[in-house]
Scaffold this active site. Structure first.
Site, mmCIF file in Angstrom:
data_model
loop_
_atom_site.group_PDB
_atom_site.id
_atom_site.type_symbol
_atom_site.label_atom_id
_atom_site.label_comp_id
_atom_site.label_asym_id
_atom_site.label_seq_id
_atom_site.Cartn_x
_atom_site.Cartn_y
_atom_site.Cartn_z
ATOM 1 C CG HIS A 162 -2.053 0.920 1.198
ATOM 2 N ND1 HIS A 162 -2.377 1.694 0.102
ATOM 3 C CD2 HIS A 162 -2.954 1.273 2.162
ATOM 4 C CE1 HIS A 162 -3.417 2.459 0.382
ATOM 5 N NE2 HIS A 162 -3.783 2.228 1.630
ATOM 6 C CG HIS A 176 -4.152 0.778 -8.717
ATOM 7 N ND1 HIS A 176 -5.485 0.708 -8.366
ATOM 8 C CD2 HIS A 176 -3.547 1.516 -7.756
ATOM 9 C CE1 HIS A 176 -5.668 1.393 -7.247
ATOM 10 N NE2 HIS A 176 -4.519 1.882 -6.856
ATOM 11 C CG ASP A 200 2.778 3.580 -5.160
ATOM 12 O OD1 ASP A 200 2.600 4.441 -4.295
ATOM 13 O OD2 ASP A 200 2.002 2.637 -5.351
#
Length: 501
Positions: free
Chosen positions: A298, A337, A393
């Protein structure tokens, strides 16, 4: 039992239970069905085990919530197939370009962009709730020098609750916050005050974890700066007066905060709602969110993505690394994702930010490796067939590294803005006119059936036992070995030499 017409379209689902030949009609609303409607589908136990509870109705099995909607929400909309992210209807791209973090925070929590006077009041309130109790600073100083900043931040939010007993439903009354749903002004005021406290103090707590790791004294909040400007001040000011962060870095961090503010019911937000459903105080709720965000799957993913790029090293090493990924020998971090099956809209916005930051910090040495990796992934059939595109990210870590943040601080930079999203969902839950039901998922029990207790003398080891069926052997340090060799007596007078550290 329902009579079914094959010619009249209607918003319902027809289910035939082949065990009983009964037909059920399940209503469809907002392209969803109510899970509890399936409890009406019952049958007499046949070949089922008693533990399957067949006569109590059908259960829905959905590991990891792959297709389960747990709330009705007005906050964030995501379309994973088309790569769409909107806060309260506003596309994330517009907010990053035109808004600022505190304005976006108001939007997420209260539903509309603030007027000029609303924003001024909101900003003043948030920025005047940024001091923390000196005893909380003392709590930070009690950590080991090498403690992870996210561990410190999680503990700090939990500790904050102990300094606000009037905000604790366990002390001030179970309905302290839920009374707000009926228009109780006093309840609504104390609810919103905790929101101000958490958003205001989040940068101060985060900066304290950073300064603790650096061995530097804590700064006091600086009034007159923006939310992110004050955060950078708290992080970096060493001495002197009129300290001002670089405007490009301040703006970039503010935009990153907008991008990270909310993302629907992700792992940490689901945790916040799960914990919040027990009606615990919001400081404990946010601490729980931090604990969930901490995980490498996460909020820790941006840190992991940079470590991966550092391991790859240079662009020419990308093909060899990707071959290992395709052979499933390595995990590719920063791609794909759970929701997005197209380009992550956040990564598009961040890519533009990266260039702005690099124009003042210098080009990140890992950028060429990252771009080569992204280009390889774009052309790879292995990646395309699995809908693996760069996510938020992948690029955010490059910006954080260019700005000089240590790798283990990345999850903290995620947690500070995500407090807003958590609080928006928590507030929405508390203001539900139907009340707050405690979250209690069901399970499908597949363990042993009922069996009788066996006395210790008659027990035998499990046949075909594996390494998972008993505690694994734990290695101990040299001091434990010395203690094991020493002799002493326990409190009952028996010889004791087995203490472990």
């Amino acid at each position: 039992m329902a009579v079914v017409s094959k010619q009249t379209p209607r918003q319902s689902l027809t289910v035939v239970d082949n065990r009983t030949n009964k037909v059920y009609e399940i209503p469809i609303k907002n392209n969803s069905i109510l899970a509890t409607d399936f409890k009406k589908i019952k049958a007499e136990p046949g070949s089922d085990r008693k533990e399957d509870e067949t006569e109590q109705g059908l259960r829905l099995y959905d590991p990891a919530y792959m297709n389960t909607a747990v709330v009705q929400s007005k906050i964030t909309y995501i379309n994973g197939q088309e790569g769409i992210l909107r806060y309260r209807g506003y596309p994330i791209e517009q907010l990053v370009k035109k808004s600022n973090f505190l304005e976006t925070a108001f939007l997420l929590i209260y539903g509309e962009l603030p007027t000029t006077s609303q924003y001024e009041t909101w900003q003043n309130e948030v920025m005047h709730h940024n001091y923390i109790h000196s005893d909380i600073e003392g709590m930070f100083k009690s950590f080991r020098y090498d403690s992870h900043p996210m561990s410190m931040l999680t503990s700090a939010f939990a500790t904050m609750g102990a300094f606000a007993p009037e905000a604790n439903p366990s002390l001030a009354g179970q309905k302290l916050y839920t009374n707000a749903a009926s228009g109780d002004i006093a309840s609504l005021q104390i609810l919103d005050k905790q929101i101000l406290r958490i958003i205001g103090k989040a940068p101060t707590l985060a900066a304290a974890s950073y300064r603790m790791r650096q061995g530097r004294p804590f700064n006091r909040p600086a009034h007159g700066l923006s939310y992110t400007g004050n955060f950078l001040y708290l992080l970096d000011r060493l001495s002197g007066t009129e300290y001002r962060p670089h405007p490009v870095l301040e703006k970039a961090l503010d935009a990153l905060f907008i991008i990270h503010a909310d993302h629907e019911v992700n792992c940490s937000t689901a945790t916040v709602l799960q914990v919040g459903s027990s009606l615990v105080d919001p400081f404990s709720v946010v601490a729980a969110g931090c604990a969930a965000l901490y995980g490498p799957s996460h909020g820790g993913a941006s840190e992991s993505a940079i470590r991966m790029l550092m391991e790859i090293g240079s662009p020419e090493n990308v093909p060899a690394f990707m071959q290992k990924v395709e052979r499933r020998e390595r995990v590719l971090v920063g791609f794909g994702h759970r929701v997005y099956k197209n380009v992550d809209p956040r990564s598009t916005a961040i890519r533009a930010l990266a260039e702005e930051v690099f124009s003042v910090t210098g080009r990140n040495k890992l950028l060429d490796t990252a771009l080569t990796l992204a280009e390889y992934a774009r052309k790879s059939e292995f990646m395309r067939s699995r809908n693996l595109y760069p996510n938020v990210d992948f690029y955010s870590g490059l910006i954080y590294q260019a700005m000089g943040f240590p790798l283990d601080f990345y999850p903290v930079l995620f947690a500070v803005p995500r407090c807003v999203g958590w609080l928006a969902h928590w507030r929405q839950m508390m203001l539900n006119p139907s009340g707050v039901k405690i979250w209690r998922p069901r399970q499908i029990y597949v363990g042993e059936g009922e069996r009788d207790y066996i006395e210790a003398a008659n027990r035998k080891e499990k046949p075909n036992a594996t390494v998972f069926d008993a505690p694994s052997a734990i290695p101990h340090g040299g001091d434990s070995k010395r203690n094991a060799m020493a002799t002493s007596k326990d409190e009952t007078g028996k010889a004791w030499g087995k203490a472990k550290l």
